[in-house]
Design an enzyme around this catalytic site. Structure first.
Site, PDB file in Angstrom:
ATOM      1  N   CYS A   2     -26.449  93.017  14.474  1.00 57.47           N
ATOM      2  CA  CYS A   2     -25.346  92.191  13.928  1.00 57.47           C
ATOM      3  C   CYS A   2     -24.314  91.897  15.022  1.00 57.47           C
ATOM      4  CB  CYS A   2     -24.632  92.910  12.797  1.00 57.47           C
ATOM      5  SG  CYS A   2     -25.704  93.469  11.472  1.00 57.47           S
TER       6      CYS A   2
HETATM    7  N1  GLN Z   1     -28.858  98.198  10.252  1.00 55.67           N
HETATM    8  C1  GLN Z   1     -27.820  97.368   9.732  1.00 55.67           C
HETATM    9  C2  GLN Z   1     -28.348  96.411   8.673  1.00 55.67           C
HETATM   10  O1  GLN Z   1     -29.470  96.382   8.361  1.00 55.67           O
HETATM   11  C3  GLN Z   1     -27.109  96.603  10.825  1.00 55.67           C
HETATM   12  C4  GLN Z   1     -28.036  95.636  11.430  1.00 55.67           C
HETATM   13  C5  GLN Z   1     -27.531  94.991  12.646  1.00 55.67           C
HETATM   14  O2  GLN Z   1     -26.753  95.502  13.435  1.00 55.67           O
HETATM   15  N2  GLN Z   1     -28.100  93.877  12.835  1.00 55.67           N
HETATM   16  O3  GLN Z   1     -27.610  95.665   8.158  1.00 55.67           O
END
Ligand code: GLN
Length: 235
Positions: A2
């Protein structure tokens, strides 16, 4: 995975994190430049701000670019403390609003960039999480410490080192605010800060290339932004 960003300083609209910069979160939702895991951030987005003596949070489980109401909302959501995030769901994690940052309890808003294997989340009040998503469990851990009187910075530092230390594969990059302070940790992914006369920006990756004012934060660091400036320490 994210991407997240925050602002503390003179009041600004949320569009200053999202639509206005050349590489704001809207652009980062489909063409991030520093993302090492995942390619697009299309699995939801959220934003939070402080106005009218309250915390306001808006989140959706659709791509940021698909919300036709966002432009007007972000342009009129004005505050001295802003946070926003776009999500690339980890494989196996649900795509739903309750798995989307910012997570919220009281005045605290929280976002996670990374991935934490399930076993590393035990003992973090994971059963109080609003979703089975790792980020929601980390949020529950941070909020539980907040209820015990921990400061925002100490709470995210503790959860970062607990989850990060439990599994070598864990990536635990946290961003949180209580409206007065922004706290962020790096554990496995990038983070940048930029100090301006009007305030401080914190973001997973630079929002623009306009000058060289973005400073890269080393891995395994806690960053604290207050009205007095930026402070950081090793984790
Ligand atoms: N693991 C978290 C999620 O699934 C954050 C994912 C991310 O950093 N892209 O939302």
């Amino acid at each position: 995975m994210c991407r997240h960003a925050a602002w503390l300083g003179e009041p600004r609209p949320l569009s200053s994190l999202i639509q206005q910069p050349d590489h704001g979160l809207l652009k980062q939702s489909y063409v991030p430049r520093r993302q090492r895991w995942g390619t697009v951030n299309a699995d939801g987005f959220g934003m939070g701000w402080y106005a009218h003596d309250r915390v306001i949070r808006y989140r959706r489980s659709i791509p940021m670019w698909a919300d036709a109401n966002l432009e007007g909302l972000a342009a009129s959501a004005i505050s001295g403390c802003l946070i926003a995030a776009v999500r690339s769901a980890t494989v196996g994690m649900p795509i739903e609003e309750t798995a989307t940052a910012p997570f919220m309890e009281g005045k605290w808003l929280f976002s996670h960039n990374g991935r934490v294997p399930g076993e590393a989340l035990t003992g973090l009040k994971a059963h109080e999480a609003e979703s089975t998503c790792d980020s929601a469990k980390l949020a529950a851990g941070v909020f539980a410490l907040g209820r015990l009187g921990w400061s925002l910075g100490d709470a995210i530092a503790e959860v970062t080192t607990t989850a990060g230390g439990a599994d070598a594969e864990a990536r635990v990059n946290l961003l949180a605010t209580d409206g007065q302070t922004i706290a962020a940790t790096t554990w496995g992914d990038t983070l940048f800060v930029r100090s301006l006369p009007e305030g401080v920006l914190v973001a997973s990756e630079p929002l623009d290339d306009r000058d060289d004012g973005w400073v890269s934060v080393p891995d395994r660091t806690l960053v604290l932004v207050t009205p007095d400036g930026i402070d950081w320490r090793d984790l």
